[in-house]
Motif scaffolding. Structure first.
Motif, PDB file in Angstrom:
ATOM      1  N   ASP A 470       0.799  -1.236   0.000  1.00 49.56           N
ATOM      2  CA  ASP A 470       0.000   0.000   0.000  1.00 49.56           C
ATOM      3  C   ASP A 470       0.826   1.278   0.000  1.00 49.56           C
ATOM      4  OD1 ASP A 470       1.062  -0.166   2.499  1.00 49.56           O
ATOM      5  OD2 ASP A 470      -0.847  -0.324   3.570  1.00 49.56           O
ATOM      6  N   TYR A 530      -2.708  -0.162  -4.573  1.00 50.37           N
ATOM      7  CA  TYR A 530      -3.096  -0.910  -3.375  1.00 50.37           C
ATOM      8  C   TYR A 530      -3.345  -2.373  -3.728  1.00 50.37           C
ATOM      9  CZ  TYR A 530      -3.664   3.277  -0.534  1.00 50.37           C
ATOM     10  OH  TYR A 530      -3.430   4.426   0.179  1.00 50.37           O
ATOM     11  N   THR A 532      -4.293  -4.197  -1.096  1.00 48.28           N
ATOM     12  CA  THR A 532      -5.124  -4.545   0.074  1.00 48.28           C
ATOM     13  C   THR A 532      -6.595  -4.587  -0.341  1.00 48.28           C
ATOM     14  OG1 THR A 532      -5.155  -2.205   0.613  1.00 48.28           O
ATOM     15  CG2 THR A 532      -3.559  -3.563   1.784  1.00 48.28           C
ATOM     16  N   HIS A 534      -9.206  -3.110   1.249  1.00 46.96           N
ATOM     17  CA  HIS A 534      -9.834  -1.779   1.355  1.00 46.96           C
ATOM     18  C   HIS A 534      -8.740  -0.719   1.346  1.00 46.96           C
ATOM     19  CE1 HIS A 534     -13.479  -3.894   2.388  1.00 46.96           C
ATOM     20  NE2 HIS A 534     -12.823  -4.519   3.372  1.00 46.96           N
ATOM     21  N   SER A 535      -8.921   0.313   0.519  1.00 45.22           N
ATOM     22  CA  SER A 535      -7.947   1.403   0.527  1.00 45.22           C
ATOM     23  C   SER A 535      -8.464   2.497   1.469  1.00 45.22           C
ATOM     24  CB  SER A 535      -7.756   1.965  -0.880  1.00 45.22           C
ATOM     25  OG  SER A 535      -8.998   2.325  -1.421  1.00 45.22           O
ATOM     26  N   PRO A 536      -7.540   3.155   2.221  1.00 47.50           N
ATOM     27  CA  PRO A 536      -7.975   4.183   3.181  1.00 47.50           C
ATOM     28  C   PRO A 536      -8.540   5.402   2.457  1.00 47.50           C
ATOM     29  CG  PRO A 536      -5.579   4.149   2.984  1.00 47.50           C
ATOM     30  CD  PRO A 536      -6.093   2.994   2.191  1.00 47.50           C
ATOM     31  N   PRO A 537      -9.370   6.213   3.150  1.00 49.58           N
ATOM     32  CA  PRO A 537      -9.901   7.435   2.509  1.00 49.58           C
ATOM     33  C   PRO A 537      -8.777   8.394   2.142  1.00 49.58           C
ATOM     34  CG  PRO A 537     -10.389   7.384   4.886  1.00 49.58           C
ATOM     35  CD  PRO A 537      -9.838   6.038   4.535  1.00 49.58           C
TER      36      PRO A 537
END
Length: 615
Positions: A470, A530, A532, A534-537
Motif C-alpha cells: 500500500d 493498493y 489490500t 480496502h484502501s484508506p480514505p
C-alpha cells in the motif's frame, strides 16, 4: 528404357524438392514452432513451463499442412510425433472456449495429457498404447482421473478414425499382420540380439543427432534452414530412387517387412524356390531362398545403411519430423535380414540340435516377419527408452497378441543396452540441448542440503526485489518493471516487516497498469497502487488509487528456510512449479526458481552449474 528411367528419376527428385521447399518455407514464415516432433516441448509445457504460442492456432494450421508436405517429400521422417503436437494444439485451443480450463493451468495440463494420448491413438490406431505413452513418456503428473479421461479421449479418437477408415482396409491399425506359427523358446536368443542392436543403434543415433543439432545451433548452418532442408532432401531423393525399398514410403516398407509370405505374394522378399509346394493347412513350409530373396537382402542392407545415416541429419531440421517410423524401419530391416538368415539356417541345417527338437522337415518353423516386428520395437525402444507403452503400441499396431513375450524381451534388452551407453532418451536429450528448464521426474535427489542453501538472494547478493501492499506509486512499479527481467514479484506488508502478502506476475502488472491508464480517469504516475482489500480514505486533490488485489496470488507456494531440498525438488516435480518463496516465521527471505533447482542438482552431481544454459 533409359530415357523413361531418367525422366522418372528427375521428376522424383523435383517433386521431393518442391514439397520440402514448401514445407520449410511455410514453417519459417508463418510458424517457426511447427518444426520438429514437438514431444520435447510438450513434456516441458506439462512440467509447468510456458512456451507462448507453441500450442497456438497458427502452429496447428501450419504444422498440419507442412506435415503432409514433409512426409510426401520422401525424407526419412514420420508423422506420429508431430500428430501428438497437433492433438495438443487442438486441446489447448479448445481449453480457451471454457472458463474452467482457460483460467486454471492445472486443468489445462490434464487436457494436454489426454490430447497426447489421443494423438498417438490416431497416429497408430492404438488407443491403449496412446494412454500408456502419455503416462510413461509425456506426462509429468498423471492422477487417476487423468488416466480415465485420457482413455476416453483415445477411445473417441480411435472411433472417429475407424469411421473415416483412412487406410481403406476397414482396420484401425497401420500394419496388420497374421502370423500362424508360434514362436519357440530358442528364438529368444535372436530376439535378444535384436534388442542389443536396437540399444546400440539408439545410443549411436542420440549421440550423433545431438552432436549435429548442437553444430546447427552454434555455427552458421542454423541461419540457413531452407538450404539445409533442400540439400538433405536432394541427397535423400538421389540416393533413394535407384533402390525400390528406399523409393517406397517408409510405412509401406515396414508393412512389407512385417508381412508373412503367402501363396499369392509377388514381392521379391517372397521369391523362394519350389514355393507352391504347400504343406497341410495351406501354410508354406520353410524353403530355400530364390534369386529374388538374395537380391532383396542386398537392397535391404543398402536401405539399412542409408536410413541409419540420413535419419541422423533429418531429425531436428526446420520441418515437422517424427522419429517413430524411421526408427521402426531401421529395426524392421535388421529384423527381416536376421529372420531370413535364421530361416535358411533352419532349412539347411535341420539336423542341428537347436532345430531338430522342434522344427521338422517341411514345416513352417521361422517367421521372418516376426523378427522384423521385434526389431522395429527394439530400435524404437533404444531411441525413446519406452518400455510398457512401446510393447502395447506394437501389438495394437500389428494385432500380434501372442508375440508379447518376444516384444517385451527385445524392448527391455534395448533399454538396458542404451541406458548403459547414455542415460537420456532422444526427447530428454533435445530438452537439454534446447535449454528448457525440465526436472526429470524419474531421478532421485538424495542430498542433505536445505532451501536456504539454494534460495536467492545469497548473503552478499543485493536484496530481493519486492512490492509493498500500500505504499508504492504507479511510477515506482513501472521503474521496477523496466529495470528488472523477473517474471513476477513478491508483495510484502512493508519493507521493514517483510511479512509476505502474496505474489504478482509481471505480465498481469503491465496489462493492468496499461488498462488503468487508458480506461480509469485520473490514474497518473503518482497514483498509489493498493494490493489490500480496502484502501484508506484519500485527502482531497490526490490522484485516484489503483486497486490491483484481483491480480494478486494470495496463496503462493512457500517453504521455510529449513525445508530439506529433497522435499523442495519433489514439490517442484509433483506440482510443476515455476517458483517457490522461502519464509522464516512469516517473513520473506528469498525465492527458489526451477532454474535454481536445476543448477543445484547439477552442482550436486559435480557438474558446472553455469554449464546449464536456459533459453
Amino acid at each position: 528404357g533409359a530415357f523413361a528411367y531418367i525422366v522418372n528419376y528427375f521428376m522424383y527428385v523435383l517433386w521431393a524438392l518442391l514439397f520440402a521447399f514448401l514445407a520449410v518455407s511455410l514453417v519459417k514464415v508463418f510458424a517457426p514452432y511447427a518444426c520438429g516432433s514437438g514431444i520435447p516441448e510438450i513434456k516441458t509445457i506439462l512440467s509447468g513451463f510456458i512456451i507462448r504460442g507453441y500450442l497456438g492456432k497458427w502452429t496447428l494450421v501450419i504444422k498440419t499442412i507442412t506435415l503432409v508436405l514433409a512426409v510426401s517429400s520422401g525424407l526419412s521422417l514420420g508423422k506420429e510425433g508431430p500428430l501428438v503436437h497437433v492433438a495438443c494444439c487442438c486441446g489447448n485451443i479448445l481449453c480457451h472456449c471454457f472458463n474452467k480450463y482457460r483460467k486454471n493451468e492445472a486443468k489445462r495440463r490434464e487436457v494436454l495429457s489426454a490430447a497426447a494420448a489421443a494423438g498417438v491413438s490416431v497416429a497408430f490406431g492404438a488407443p491403449i498404447g496412446g494412454v500408456l505413452f502419455s503416462l510413461e513418456e509425456v506426462s509429468y503428473y498423471f492422477p487417476l482421473k487423468t488416466l480415465w479421461r485420457s482413455f476416453f479421449a483415445a477411445l473417441v479418437a480411435a472411433f472417429t478414425l475407424r469411421s473415416i477408415n483412412p487406410f481403406g482396409n476397414s482396420r484401425l491399425v497401420l500394419f496388420y499382420v497374421e502370423f500362424h506359427t508360434p514362436w519357440h523358446l530358442f528364438e529368444l536368443v535372436p530376439f535378444i540380439l535384436l534388442g542389443i542392436f536396437g540399444g546400440l543403434w539408439g545410443a549411436l543415433f542420440i549421440r550423433t543427432n545431438i552432436a549435429w543439432c548442437r553444430k546447427r545451433k552454434t555455427t552458421q548452418l542454423g541461419k540457413y534452414p531452407v538450404i539445409e532442408v533442400l540439400v538433405v532432401t536432394a541427397i535423400t531423393a538421389i540416393l533413394a530412387f535407384p533402390n525400390e525399398y528406399t523409393r517406397m514410403s517408409t510405412s509401406e516398407l515396414i508393412s512389407e517387412l512385417f508381412n508373412d509370405c503367402g501363396l499369392l505374394d509377388s514381392s521379391k522378399l517372397c521369391d523362394y524356390e519350389n514355393r507352391f509346394n504347400t504343406s497341410k493347412g495351406g501354410e508354406l513350409p520353410d524353403r530355400p531362398a530364390g534369386v529374388g530373396v538374395y537380391s532383396a537382402m542386398w537392397q535391404l542392407a543398402l536401405t539399412l545403411i542409408l536410413k541409419i545415416v540420413i535419419t541422423i541429419f533429418t531429425f531436428g531440421m526446420k520441418i515437422p519430423s517424427g522419429l517413430f517410423i524411421p526408427s521402426m524401419a531401421v529395426g524392421a530391416i535388421a529384423g527381416r535380414l536376421l529372420g531370413v538368415g535364421m530361416e535358411q539356417l533352419a532349412y539347411y541345417h535341420q539336423e542341428w540340435t537347436v532345430f531338430n527338437s522342434w522344427c521338422s522337415q517341411g514345416a513352417d518353423c521361422i517367421t521372418p516377419g516376426l523378427y522384423a516386428m521385434v526389431g522395429a520395437a527394439a530400435c524404437l525402444g533404444g531411441v525413446t527408452r519406452m518400455t510398457v507403452s512401446l510393447v502395447v503400441i506394437m501389438f495394437e499396431l500389428t494385432g500380434g497378441l501372442e508375440y508379447i513375450v518376444p516384444l517385451m524381451a527385445a524392448a527391455m534388452t534395448s533399454k538396458w543396452v542404451a541406458d548403459a551407453l547414455g542415460r537420456e532418451g532422444i526427447y530428454d536429450a533435445h530438452i537439454r540441448l534446447n535449454g528448457y528448464p525440465f526436472l526429470e521426474a524419474k531421478e532421485e535427489f538424495a542430498h542433505k542440503t536445505l532451501a536456504m542453501d539454494v534460495m536467492k538472494p545469497r548473503r552478499n547478493d543485493p536484496l530481493l526485489t519486492v512490492l509493498t501492499q500500500d505504499s508504492m506509486t504507479v511510477e515506482d512499479v513501472e521503474t521496477i518493471i523496466s529495470e528488472t527481467t523477473y517474471s513476477g514479484f513478491p508483495v510484502v506488508v512493508s519493507r521493514e516487516s517483510q511479512r509476505l502478502v502474496g505474489f504478482v506476475l509481471r505480465r498481469d502488472l503491465i496489462i493492468s497498469i496499461e488498462n488503468a491508464r487508458k480506461k480509469q480517469d485520473g490514474v497518473v504516475s503518482t497514483s498509489i497502487i493498493y494490493f489490500t482489500e480496502h484502501s484508506p480514505p484519500l485527502p482531497p486533490y490526490t490522484p485516484p488509487t489503483l486497486k490491483l488485489r484481483n491480480i494478486l496470488d494470495l496463496s503462493p507456494f512457500t517453504v521455510t528456510d529449513l525445508t530439506p531440498m529433497e522435499i523442495v525438488v519433489d514439490i517442484f516435480r509433483k506440482l510443476g512449479l515455476r517458483q517457490c518463496l522461502v519464509t522464516h516465521n512469516g517473513r520473506l527471505l528469498g525465492i527458489i526458481t526451477k532454474k535454481d533447482v536445476l543448477k543445484h542438482i547439477a552442482q550436486m552431481a559435480n557438474q558446472d552449474p553455469d554449464s546449464i544454459l536456459f533459453n
